[in-house]
Design an enzyme around this catalytic site. Sequence first.
Site, PDB file in Angstrom:
ATOM      1  N   SER A  15       0.795  -1.232   0.000  1.00  0.00           N
ATOM      2  CA  SER A  15       0.000   0.000   0.000  1.00  0.00           C
ATOM      3  C   SER A  15       0.825   1.278   0.000  1.00  0.00           C
ATOM      4  O   SER A  15       0.312   2.348  -0.351  1.00  0.00           O
ATOM      5  CB  SER A  15      -0.948   0.012   1.201  1.00  0.00           C
ATOM      6  OG  SER A  15      -0.233   0.163   2.414  1.00  0.00           O
ATOM      7  N   LYS A  50       0.397   4.886   6.719  1.00  0.00           N
ATOM      8  CA  LYS A  50      -0.141   5.697   5.626  1.00  0.00           C
ATOM      9  C   LYS A  50       0.474   7.094   5.686  1.00  0.00           C
ATOM     10  O   LYS A  50       1.120   7.470   6.658  1.00  0.00           O
ATOM     11  CB  LYS A  50      -1.661   5.831   5.739  1.00  0.00           C
ATOM     12  CG  LYS A  50      -2.436   4.515   5.786  1.00  0.00           C
ATOM     13  CD  LYS A  50      -2.387   3.732   4.482  1.00  0.00           C
ATOM     14  CE  LYS A  50      -3.168   2.427   4.589  1.00  0.00           C
ATOM     15  NZ  LYS A  50      -2.934   1.563   3.419  1.00  0.00           N
TER      16      LYS A  50
END
Length: 293
Positions: A71, A143
């Site tokens: 990711s 993230k």
Amino acid sequence: MISEDRESGAAPRRPAEDEVGVVAEETQKTAKDGKKGSFWKELPVLIVVALVLALIIKTFVIQAFYIPSESMENTLLTNDRVLVNKLVYHVRDIERGDVVVFSGVDSWDGEVRLEEPSNPVAGFFRWVGTAFGVVPGEKDYIKRVIGVPGDTVKCCDAKGRVTVNGVPLDEKSYLHPGDAPSQRFFEVKVPQDRLWVMGDHRFVSLDSRSHLGDPGGGTIPIDKVIGRAFVIVWPFSRAAIIPIPPTFNQPALKAVAVATEAVPYAAGLAGAVPLILWRRRRRLSTRGGSRTS
């Protein structure tokens, strides 16, 4: 001339120097054996102390994390290990562009499904591995922060760019090659004490966009942030600092941030001025009444 020892048939006596040498050798051997025994006795204590110190550092200062998914490619690759600073947000606020690790417990599902340990021993080693960044934490995410409290994050403008408070982001330096800034449209006002986060590999990242229907509209609570990932430490060939991309340092974004922070103070001042004037008029009227009487 025949000595008494020979006459009596006894073995010849060693010189005194030889006897001293033998005693010294035996003493050295005993000391070495004692040192070896002492080392093996102290080794478990040293291991326990090292583990305790490592756990203290991991809990309060710096922790290693394992990257389990794609990711954040190409900023972070699968199987990378990063160090996370747990103290930095005690001295400054979370900033746009920071790469943060946060807990998804009771909110987001884990990106990587791990089998439950089959027994307590396996569970213990899983815990140790997670603590030292050897295995991934099932509910830990990593993230990039795109929006902080008060920001309006939107996708997309006429050129397909993500904007923050109307300011477009140039994300070419960190987006995965070939990825668009987002394959879905959204517009979110980030609530207080929450963050809007996105992965750098936008086509595969299960980030805030995937949780728009959740409480908070896809944003995450600031108090779930564990710390800032600031360096890749493994593999050595990829060791590097993780910087904040230049696009987040745009003067327009900084100006919006200053203006947003100034709004509460301006509102407070605007509310205080009428109150001060009212009190002043009341004081003057009271003085005037007392003089008349």
